[in-house]
Design a protein around this motif. Structure first.
Motif, PDB file in Angstrom:
ATOM      1  N   MET A  42       0.835  -1.214   0.000  1.00  0.00           N
ATOM      2  CA  MET A  42       0.000   0.000   0.000  1.00  0.00           C
ATOM      3  C   MET A  42       0.861   1.252   0.000  1.00  0.00           C
ATOM      4  O   MET A  42       0.578   2.212  -0.716  1.00  0.00           O
ATOM      5  N   GLU A  43       1.921   1.239   0.804  1.00  0.00           N
ATOM      6  CA  GLU A  43       2.788   2.415   0.890  1.00  0.00           C
ATOM      7  C   GLU A  43       3.534   2.648  -0.418  1.00  0.00           C
ATOM      8  O   GLU A  43       3.572   3.769  -0.942  1.00  0.00           O
ATOM      9  N   ARG A  44       4.109   1.597  -0.980  1.00  0.00           N
ATOM     10  CA  ARG A  44       4.888   1.741  -2.200  1.00  0.00           C
ATOM     11  C   ARG A  44       4.001   2.057  -3.403  1.00  0.00           C
ATOM     12  O   ARG A  44       4.372   2.843  -4.277  1.00  0.00           O
ATOM     13  N   GLY A  45       2.825   1.447  -3.433  1.00  0.00           N
ATOM     14  CA  GLY A  45       1.925   1.662  -4.556  1.00  0.00           C
ATOM     15  C   GLY A  45       1.021   2.866  -4.410  1.00  0.00           C
ATOM     16  O   GLY A  45       0.274   3.200  -5.343  1.00  0.00           O
ATOM     17  N   LYS A  46       1.083   3.510  -3.238  1.00  0.00           N
ATOM     18  CA  LYS A  46       0.215   4.660  -2.962  1.00  0.00           C
ATOM     19  C   LYS A  46      -1.239   4.305  -3.283  1.00  0.00           C
ATOM     20  O   LYS A  46      -1.958   5.035  -3.958  1.00  0.00           O
ATOM     21  N   ALA A  47      -1.671   3.146  -2.776  1.00  0.00           N
ATOM     22  CA  ALA A  47      -3.007   2.642  -3.068  1.00  0.00           C
ATOM     23  C   ALA A  47      -3.676   2.166  -1.784  1.00  0.00           C
ATOM     24  O   ALA A  47      -3.004   1.919  -0.772  1.00  0.00           O
ATOM     25  N   GLN A  48      -4.986   2.021  -1.846  1.00  0.00           N
ATOM     26  CA  GLN A  48      -5.780   1.650  -0.687  1.00  0.00           C
ATOM     27  C   GLN A  48      -6.761   0.537  -1.063  1.00  0.00           C
ATOM     28  O   GLN A  48      -7.056   0.335  -2.241  1.00  0.00           O
ATOM     29  N   PRO A  49      -7.291  -0.176  -0.061  1.00  0.00           N
ATOM     30  CA  PRO A  49      -8.368  -1.120  -0.348  1.00  0.00           C
ATOM     31  C   PRO A  49      -9.541  -0.392  -1.015  1.00  0.00           C
ATOM     32  O   PRO A  49      -9.828   0.754  -0.689  1.00  0.00           O
ATOM     33  N   GLY A  50     -10.179  -1.073  -1.934  1.00  0.00           N
ATOM     34  CA  GLY A  50     -11.294  -0.471  -2.646  1.00  0.00           C
ATOM     35  C   GLY A  50     -10.916   0.200  -3.949  1.00  0.00           C
ATOM     36  O   GLY A  50     -11.781   0.727  -4.656  1.00  0.00           O
ATOM     37  N   TRP A  51      -9.626   0.141  -4.296  1.00  0.00           N
ATOM     38  CA  TRP A  51      -9.156   0.787  -5.529  1.00  0.00           C
ATOM     39  C   TRP A  51      -9.029  -0.197  -6.689  1.00  0.00           C
ATOM     40  O   TRP A  51      -8.473   0.118  -7.712  1.00  0.00           O
TER      41      TRP A  51
END
Length: 211
Positions: A116-125
């Protein structure tokens, strides 16, 4: 699980990923660049080729070696994400010799946080994160309710499947699918599919070989 047994799980996973090539590639052609399976499969086949070396290592160095290998063999964003996940797990488990039901959770949470940190992404994306996140949420709930280890591993598998299936109705926030008119709604995310395969294999390996 000993480090060698974890490598056995990796080998089983690599075989399962290879079997799903046509399905994942067809899915990815609808929402992505069409190369997700080719890249991921290359990474896992590389792990198979060095399995003897991996089995000779202690847990933390083995996880780091897996991460570095995937980062170089997969390439692109997926390689960086998988590599970062395993490297973070190796740090989180430094000094741990074998995996039990709780330290396995430590490994997976470290991977999730790093991805999540490296991909700058969150659940639900609509990404691989959704399978891992929902799988871990179910895993953690089963642990906290003091269910037996078989039930905890079944919870991981079922949660991962739910996370995968939920991506069908999600709108993509990143990647090629986010540029489509419908943002990929109606299709499963291929990254969530292949992450789910890994968690299913992990659950099945533990249930069939360790419980």
């Amino acid at each position: 699980m000993t480090p060698a047994e974890y490598v056995d799980y990796i080998v089983l996973t690599a075989d399962e990923i290879e079997k799903n090539g046509e399905y994942v590639t067809a899915l990815d052609a609808k929402t992505g660049d069409g190369d997700h399976w080719v890249n991921l499969n290359a990474g896992f086949q590389k792990l198979i080729s060095i399995q003897d070396e991996l089995k000779s290592l202690e847990l933390a160095p083995m996880l780091r070696k897996i991460g570095m290998t995937l980062m170089s063999a997969i390439g692109g964003s997926s390689g960086v994400l998988y590599g970062s996940g395993y490297i973070a797990a190796s740090k989180a488990l430094n000094g741990v010799e074998t995996l039990d039901i709780r330290t396995l959770g430590t490994l997976l949470w470290a991977e999730l946080d790093a991805i999540m940190e490296r991909g700058k992404a969150q659940p639900g994306w609509k990404t691989m994160i959704d399978s891992l996140y929902e799988g871990l949420e179910s895993y953690q709930a089963a642990l906290e309710s003091e269910r037996d280890e078989r039930a905890v591993m079944e919870a991981l598998k079922e949660g991962a499947r739910q996370g995968r299936d939920h991506t069908r109705e999600m709108e993509a926030v990143k990647g090629r699918a986010s540029y489509q008119t419908n943002k990929g709604v109606g299709e499963l995310d291929p990254g969530a599919v292949t992450m789910c395969i890994q968690l299913e294999c992990l659950s099945d390996y533990v249930i069939n070989n360790k419980l």
